[in-house]
Motif scaffolding. Structure first.
Motif, PDB file in Angstrom:
ATOM      1  N   GLU A  43      32.436  19.196  27.733  1.00 13.86           N
ATOM      2  CA  GLU A  43      31.815  18.331  26.731  1.00 13.86           C
ATOM      3  C   GLU A  43      31.768  19.035  25.381  1.00 13.86           C
ATOM      4  O   GLU A  43      32.085  18.449  24.343  1.00 13.86           O
ATOM      5  N   ARG A  75      33.759  17.973  21.778  1.00 16.79           N
ATOM      6  CA  ARG A  75      33.070  17.767  20.497  1.00 16.79           C
ATOM      7  C   ARG A  75      33.678  18.634  19.403  1.00 16.79           C
ATOM      8  O   ARG A  75      33.932  18.167  18.301  1.00 16.79           O
ATOM      9  N   VAL A 111      28.997  16.265  35.225  1.00 22.63           N
ATOM     10  CA  VAL A 111      29.432  16.393  33.840  1.00 22.63           C
ATOM     11  C   VAL A 111      29.504  17.889  33.554  1.00 22.63           C
ATOM     12  O   VAL A 111      28.524  18.613  33.717  1.00 22.63           O
TER      13      VAL A 111
END
Length: 177
Positions: free
Chosen positions: A18, A22, A13
């Protein structure tokens, strides 16, 4: 290696991806109103007529008028400057010609004066040589010598020679052979 709490076996990941996802979700509604500066030129060419086009502001009439008047004043000043330059050049040329004229006249007068004084000196020398009398030789030599010790520019001491010539002038040697 599970003992350290690091589980590297999980699916990779990317924390940066990420974070960006967001932030994109949170700012999704704000991007519709703002057109990025880099894409404004592209958006105005390719965009439909209902999109916001950049507004071109025209200069106020007073500023246009001032610019035109300023341009005219600058052109007039340039013309006046060129005119003054030409006048100064002509004046300088005339002054230079006058200076050369006066300089040539002064040189001519000096040459004539020098020639005249040389002729007079030559006539005087010839007249004096014709009047040679026995016993006056040392007087004639004394006339040719400079007996002022302060005006002597030579580096040699000629005081003895000066005293001998003066002595011979006062009491010339008579040759009774």
């Amino acid at each position: 290696m599970d003992g350290f709490g690091d589980n590297f076996d999980q699916a990779d990941v990317d924390p940066a991806a990420e974070f960006l996802a967001r932030e994109k979700d949170q700012l999704a509604g704000l991007g519709d109103d703002v057109i990025p500066a880099a894409s404004e030129s592209n958006a105005s060419d390719d965009a439909p007529a209902n999109s916001a086009a950049p507004v071109v502001r025209e200069e106020p009439e007073k500023i246009k008028k001032w610019r035109e008047e300023q341009q005219k004043r600058l052109e007039e000043k340039d013309k006046e400057e060129e005119k003054k330059k030409l006048e100064l050049r002509e004046q300088a040329k005339k002054e230079l010609e006058d200076w050369y004229k006066h300089h040539e006249e002064a040189i001519g007068k000096t040459k004539a004066s020098n020639r005249e004084s040389a002729k007079n000196a030559e006539k005087q020398f010839v007249a004096e040589t014709a009047e040679i009398e026995p016993g006056t030789e040392w007087e004639r030599i004394a006339k040719l010598c400079d007996f002022n010790p302060k005006s002597s520019k030579s580096s040699r001491d000629v005081s003895r020679m000066r005293s001998i010539i003066l002595q011979l002038k006062q009491t010339p040697l008579t040759s009774n052979a």
